[in-house]
Write an enzyme that holds these catalytic residues in place. Sequence first.
Site, mmCIF file in Angstrom:
data_model
loop_
_atom_site.group_PDB
_atom_site.id
_atom_site.type_symbol
_atom_site.label_atom_id
_atom_site.label_comp_id
_atom_site.label_asym_id
_atom_site.label_seq_id
_atom_site.Cartn_x
_atom_site.Cartn_y
_atom_site.Cartn_z
ATOM 1 C CE LYS A 180 2.478 -26.151 -25.452
ATOM 2 N NZ LYS A 180 2.982 -25.561 -26.695
ATOM 3 C CB SER A 221 -6.319 1.280 -30.858
ATOM 4 O OG SER A 221 -5.379 0.417 -30.245
#
Length: 337
Positions: free
Chosen positions: A214, A162
């Site tokens: 949010k 990765s």
Amino acid sequence: MDQTSGNRGCTCGQAQDAEAGFTFTAPGNCAAADCPFNHIPPKIWEALLPRPFRKRHPILFWGGLLLAAALAAAGILAGGTDTGLLPSSGLAVVRVEGPIMEQKGLLKWIRQIERDENVRGVLLRVDSPGGGVGASQEIYGALKRLNEKKPVVASLGSTAASGGLMVSMAARWIVANPSTVTGSIGVRMDRPQYYKLLEKLGLWQETLTTAPYKDAGSPLRPLNDGDRKYFTGILQDMHQQFVDIVAEGRGMDGKRAAALADGKIFTGREALTLGLVDQLGGQEEALARLRELTGLPEDTEPVERPESGKFWKEMAEGLLGIRLNGGAPSPAFLYQF
């Protein structure tokens, strides 16, 4: 009757405020001939009132003080400049080991190597399962700029998956062991969830926001469909960035790189067949290739990075996936196996 008539003139032990007209006379230094303190052997006074260390061992004291000052000055110089600290060896080592999180010391070392004219080539030693998205990309970018100025050869250790594979894509040549665990091209999002535990404890938090996303990903409430779609879009964008880096680093077309980006891991031998690495071997083979690219003698040894005082902090942050200087846990996007 004066109680001090038998010891008239003795001032030992007298201690008054200076304004009262009295002073203190140290025992054993009294001018009175019949003072009882004068009959105590000097060795006893030395045991009770030893001289300061600096007077008993002046060489050790002042020598240690000078040594401490020299070491402090050396530390200031080492931390205050990025050039001129490497010997004219010609090669340097950059190690990316363990989880990749915030590593300011490593980035500083890469910049120092980049600016040092004595360094003609770099051995990139990678042994990492990956880590944070931003940290992996930042190290990749720094190594890519370095490789544009002087050759970088990557040596993959036990694991280079990765984000560990991503940073390797900046190298000009990649060497992997046959059993190196690599691949795992993709991105994941880890999101802690606390709301069920809080419900059992009878605790909750109410959050007011000015926009619907949010507080998306808050550990204090479950994800809704809108949140999942929102985060999936972010993950896809990050995934595509990883695919583009692999395609550029290995000279592949986008479709071929995308076909390898299904999250699977590969052995080093499989990675060679798939075009993710250039050669099988270990660190010595990588060094041989680096010496070949730089034209340096076979006995040229690379310079290691100086010890970092923040090693344990960086390691702890990498293992925990959080910053130790505070802050609440938040969703973590990871290029990590």
